[in-house]
Design a protein around this motif. Sequence first.
Motif, PDB file in Angstrom:
ATOM      1  N   GLN A  83       0.828  -1.205   0.000  1.00 38.99           N
ATOM      2  CA  GLN A  83       0.000   0.000   0.000  1.00 38.99           C
ATOM      3  C   GLN A  83       0.862   1.254   0.000  1.00 38.99           C
ATOM      4  O   GLN A  83       1.920   1.297   0.620  1.00 38.99           O
ATOM      5  CB  GLN A  83      -0.882   0.046   1.259  1.00 38.99           C
ATOM      6  N   ALA A  84       0.380   2.291  -0.678  1.00 40.32           N
ATOM      7  CA  ALA A  84       0.992   3.614  -0.557  1.00 40.32           C
ATOM      8  C   ALA A  84       0.329   4.389   0.570  1.00 40.32           C
ATOM      9  O   ALA A  84       0.907   5.329   1.118  1.00 40.32           O
ATOM     10  CB  ALA A  84       0.862   4.384  -1.864  1.00 40.32           C
ATOM     11  N   SER A  85      -0.895   4.028   0.915  1.00 43.78           N
ATOM     12  CA  SER A  85      -1.654   4.593   2.019  1.00 43.78           C
ATOM     13  C   SER A  85      -2.632   3.518   2.449  1.00 43.78           C
ATOM     14  O   SER A  85      -2.902   2.569   1.706  1.00 43.78           O
ATOM     15  CB  SER A  85      -2.400   5.853   1.573  1.00 43.78           C
ATOM     16  N   ASP A  86      -3.167   3.649   3.661  1.00 40.94           N
ATOM     17  CA  ASP A  86      -4.161   2.662   4.075  1.00 40.94           C
ATOM     18  C   ASP A  86      -5.571   3.029   3.613  1.00 40.94           C
ATOM     19  O   ASP A  86      -6.517   2.262   3.834  1.00 40.94           O
ATOM     20  CB  ASP A  86      -4.135   2.445   5.594  1.00 40.94           C
ATOM     21  N   HIS A  87      -5.724   4.191   2.979  1.00 37.18           N
ATOM     22  CA  HIS A  87      -7.021   4.633   2.465  1.00 37.18           C
ATOM     23  C   HIS A  87      -7.037   4.559   0.940  1.00 37.18           C
ATOM     24  O   HIS A  87      -6.022   4.833   0.285  1.00 37.18           O
ATOM     25  CB  HIS A  87      -7.297   6.083   2.857  1.00 37.18           C
ATOM     26  N   ASP A  88      -8.194   4.243   0.397  1.00 36.08           N
ATOM     27  CA  ASP A  88      -8.421   4.416  -1.036  1.00 36.08           C
ATOM     28  C   ASP A  88      -8.859   5.852  -1.299  1.00 36.08           C
ATOM     29  O   ASP A  88      -9.674   6.405  -0.540  1.00 36.08           O
ATOM     30  CB  ASP A  88      -9.514   3.473  -1.534  1.00 36.08           C
ATOM     31  N   PRO A  89      -8.362   6.465  -2.376  1.00 39.30           N
ATOM     32  CA  PRO A  89      -8.871   7.784  -2.762  1.00 39.30           C
ATOM     33  C   PRO A  89     -10.225   7.660  -3.438  1.00 39.30           C
ATOM     34  O   PRO A  89     -10.655   6.564  -3.804  1.00 39.30           O
ATOM     35  CB  PRO A  89      -7.800   8.277  -3.740  1.00 39.30           C
ATOM     36  N   GLN A  90     -10.888   8.784  -3.587  1.00 38.28           N
ATOM     37  CA  GLN A  90     -12.157   8.794  -4.308  1.00 38.28           C
ATOM     38  C   GLN A  90     -12.297  10.102  -5.069  1.00 38.28           C
ATOM     39  O   GLN A  90     -11.639  11.093  -4.747  1.00 38.28           O
ATOM     40  CB  GLN A  90     -13.338   8.564  -3.365  1.00 38.28           C
ATOM     41  N   VAL A  91     -13.141  10.061  -6.078  1.00 42.85           N
ATOM     42  CA  VAL A  91     -13.254  11.212  -6.964  1.00 42.85           C
ATOM     43  C   VAL A  91     -14.712  11.408  -7.365  1.00 42.85           C
ATOM     44  O   VAL A  91     -15.475  10.437  -7.533  1.00 42.85           O
ATOM     45  CB  VAL A  91     -12.361  11.039  -8.215  1.00 42.85           C
ATOM     46  N   LEU A  92     -15.094  12.673  -7.502  1.00 45.59           N
ATOM     47  CA  LEU A  92     -16.421  13.051  -7.959  1.00 45.59           C
ATOM     48  C   LEU A  92     -16.283  13.909  -9.201  1.00 45.59           C
ATOM     49  O   LEU A  92     -15.457  14.829  -9.241  1.00 45.59           O
ATOM     50  CB  LEU A  92     -17.158  13.813  -6.853  1.00 45.59           C
ATOM     51  N   ARG A  93     -17.076  13.596 -10.209  1.00 48.54           N
ATOM     52  CA  ARG A  93     -17.106  14.404 -11.436  1.00 48.54           C
ATOM     53  C   ARG A  93     -18.491  15.032 -11.573  1.00 48.54           C
ATOM     54  O   ARG A  93     -19.507  14.353 -11.379  1.00 48.54           O
ATOM     55  CB  ARG A  93     -16.776  13.529 -12.645  1.00 48.54           C
ATOM     56  N   TRP A  94     -18.491  16.313 -11.939  1.00 48.49           N
ATOM     57  CA  TRP A  94     -19.754  17.048 -11.981  1.00 48.49           C
ATOM     58  C   TRP A  94     -19.721  18.077 -13.107  1.00 48.49           C
ATOM     59  O   TRP A  94     -18.738  18.808 -13.279  1.00 48.49           O
ATOM     60  CB  TRP A  94     -19.986  17.737 -10.642  1.00 48.49           C
ATOM     61  N   LYS A  95     -20.788  18.105 -13.846  1.00 50.62           N
ATOM     62  CA  LYS A  95     -20.930  19.082 -14.917  1.00 50.62           C
ATOM     63  C   LYS A  95     -21.841  20.206 -14.437  1.00 50.62           C
ATOM     64  O   LYS A  95     -23.038  20.000 -14.223  1.00 50.62           O
ATOM     65  CB  LYS A  95     -21.532  18.425 -16.161  1.00 50.62           C
ATOM     66  N   PRO A  96     -21.308  21.419 -14.215  1.00 54.31           N
ATOM     67  CA  PRO A  96     -22.127  22.531 -13.714  1.00 54.31           C
ATOM     68  C   PRO A  96     -23.275  22.860 -14.670  1.00 54.31           C
ATOM     69  O   PRO A  96     -23.160  22.705 -15.880  1.00 54.31           O
ATOM     70  CB  PRO A  96     -21.132  23.692 -13.620  1.00 54.31           C
TER      71      PRO A  96
END
Length: 615
Positions: free
Chosen positions: A602-615
Motif C-alpha cells: 500500500q501507498a496509504s491505508d485509504h483508497d482515494p475517491q473522486v467526484l465528477r460534476w458538470k455545472p
Amino acid sequence: MPTRPSDPRPRSLRRPAALGSLVAGALAAGLLAAPQPANAEGLRIHDIQGTTRVSPLAGRQVSGVPGVVTAVRAFGSARGFWLQDTHPDRNDATSEGIFVFTGSTTPAVAVGDAVTVSGTVAEYYPGGEKAGLQSVTQLTRATWTVRSSGNALPAPVKLRPSQIPDRYAPDAHGGSIEKLPLRPGSYALDRYESLEGMRVSVQDAPVVGATSEHKDLWVTAEPRHNRTARGGTLYGSYRDPNAGRVKVASLIPFAQRPFPVANVGDELTGTTAGPLDYDNFGGYTLQATELGKLAGHGLKRETTRKQRGDELSVATYNVENLSPRTPQAKFDRLAAALVTNLASPDIVALEEVQDDNGTTDDGTVDAGQTLKKLKDAIKAAGGPAYEARQINPVNGQDGGQPGGNIRTAFLFNPARVSFTDTPGGDSTTAVRAVRAGGKAALTASPGRIDPGNAAWANSRKPLVGQFTFRGERVFVVANHFNSKGGDQGLDSRFQPPARSSEVQRNQQAKAVNAFVKQLLAADRQANVIVAGDLNDYQFSSALKTLTAGKVLTDQVGRLPRGERYGYVYQGNSQVLDHILTSSHVRRVDYDIVHVNAEFADQASDHDPQVLRWKP
C-alpha cells in the motif's frame, strides 16, 4: 487507526475476587474435596475454562492437568504452549484447550507430547484490563511432566457457516458479558470463546484482509456473507459486524514456511489449522500450525475514467503521514495514483500532510516542502503543475503523530480551475460565509471553519476554499475528523461496545453542517462539496448530523452496496472517507478508486475517491 508492535506485549495477570459456579459443581461431582484445598488436583481443562469467559478457578493453583501439546510459541515475550484434553466433556460451552504461559522462556515440550501441568490459573487481558477486550484463560508459573511423545492431536473444530451464529454478541446494555453463561449456539463471540485454546480450522478460506507488515491476514469462515464486488466482506451496519472474520497468524518459522503475501479476494486453499488465540490486535486469531496454500485471484488496482472537458473533478486522498522524510518511493506512488488511477483531478483535498520535518517536534509547522515534493512527483509522473493552498496549524494542536502537525490541504490544476485567494485566513480566525455580487463568498479563502470551537480540540480543522470552474463558484471543504482511538472493539467484553470517540465527531459534523447552512443562506444555489476522511461510517450518527436538514447528500449511499468501502480494518471493508454535495450539485459521477486498502502493498491505508460534476 490502531497500530501495534511486532510481538505481543508481556502478559499481565488479573484475578477475579471469587470462585464461580463451576467449583460448586466440581464439589458436587466429587472432583474436589470439601473444603477445597489450596492446590486443586483432579481437574481437567474444561473445569478450568468453565462456562463463562472468566475461569471459576482464576488465581488458584491446580495440579496434574492432563492434555496433549498442540502448538508451541517459541518467539517473543509471550512464549508458551497450547494444551488440549483428548477426553472432552459433553458441554459445548466449555473449552478443552488452554495456553500455558512461559514468558520469555521457550518451553521444553514438543507438539504431540502428552503432559500433566501444574500452575496458577490466570486471566490475561490483552492491552491491559482497561482496554475493554476479553481475557484469555491461561496457566502461569507452570511446571509439567512429559508422559509420552508422538501422540496424535485432537481433530480441529471446523469453522464454517453452520458453526457461526447469526447474532454476534449478547446485549449487556453496554456492560460486561464476562460473567454471562456462554451460549455458543446463539452468539458468535460465545462460539469463539467456547473454542479458546482449542485446535480449529478453516477450509478454502477467502482472504478479506490483506497481509500486514506484522505477518498476519484475515479470512472469513462465511464466504457468502456480505461479499463486496472485489471479494472482501462489507461492513454495512452496527448490527452485523461479520462474525465469520478470523485473523490468521503463523507459528511456523518463516524460514521454513514464509507467510503468504495475500490481497483481498485471494484464498487460502486447503486446510489452515491451529489453536484459537485472542489478542489486542484483532481479537480471535487462528495461530496456524498448518497453512493453506495461497491462491492468488489477481486483484487489480482500479483506474477511474478521465473527466470530460466540461466536468469538474474533485478528489480526496488521505496520504498517511506524508512529510519530506517519507521515502521518495511513496511520493512517487501517490503521484502515480493521482495521475493515472485518478486521472489528474482538478481539485484534490489531501489529509495527513505533515510539516516540513515530520515528527521532529521543534515548533516547525509549515508544510511547503512536503507539498512541493508531492507536486514535483506528480509533474514527474506526467501530471499537471498543481498549485497548493493550506493554512499552518498552531503547533501541537491538530492531533496525529506528535510533532507532525498534520493538516488538510488543497491541490488544484490552474489550467482547469482557478482559486479565489481572499486574505485573512489563519490558524485561529474563523471563516464566514457572506453574500457578495449576488452570490455566496468567503471572508477568507483558504479559511478554517470555527477553529476555536472545542469540537476541534487536538484535531484537524476543516479547510474551505473558493474555486471557479467555467464561471461557476464552487466551495470545497477539506476535512479530517477525529479518529476512532479509544473506542471499544467490536469483540469487546462490553456489549454493545462504546464508541466514545463519536461524541467529538458529532460535534465536528455539527460545526461543518452549520457552515454549509451559512453558505446556503447566502445563496441557496451555492455549489458546495464536502470531502475528506471523516473517520466514520455512512450509517453513523456523525454522518446523520453532517447531512441534517438535507443540506448535503453523502455520495457513498448512491453506490451499489458491494462498492461502498474504501478502507479495510480487521477484515471489514468499510467507509471512512466521503464526498458530500449540496443540492445544487446534481447528476454527479462518483467513484471510490480501489488502489490501496485491499492490497498488502500500500501507498496509504485509504483508497482515494473522486467526484465528477458538470455545472
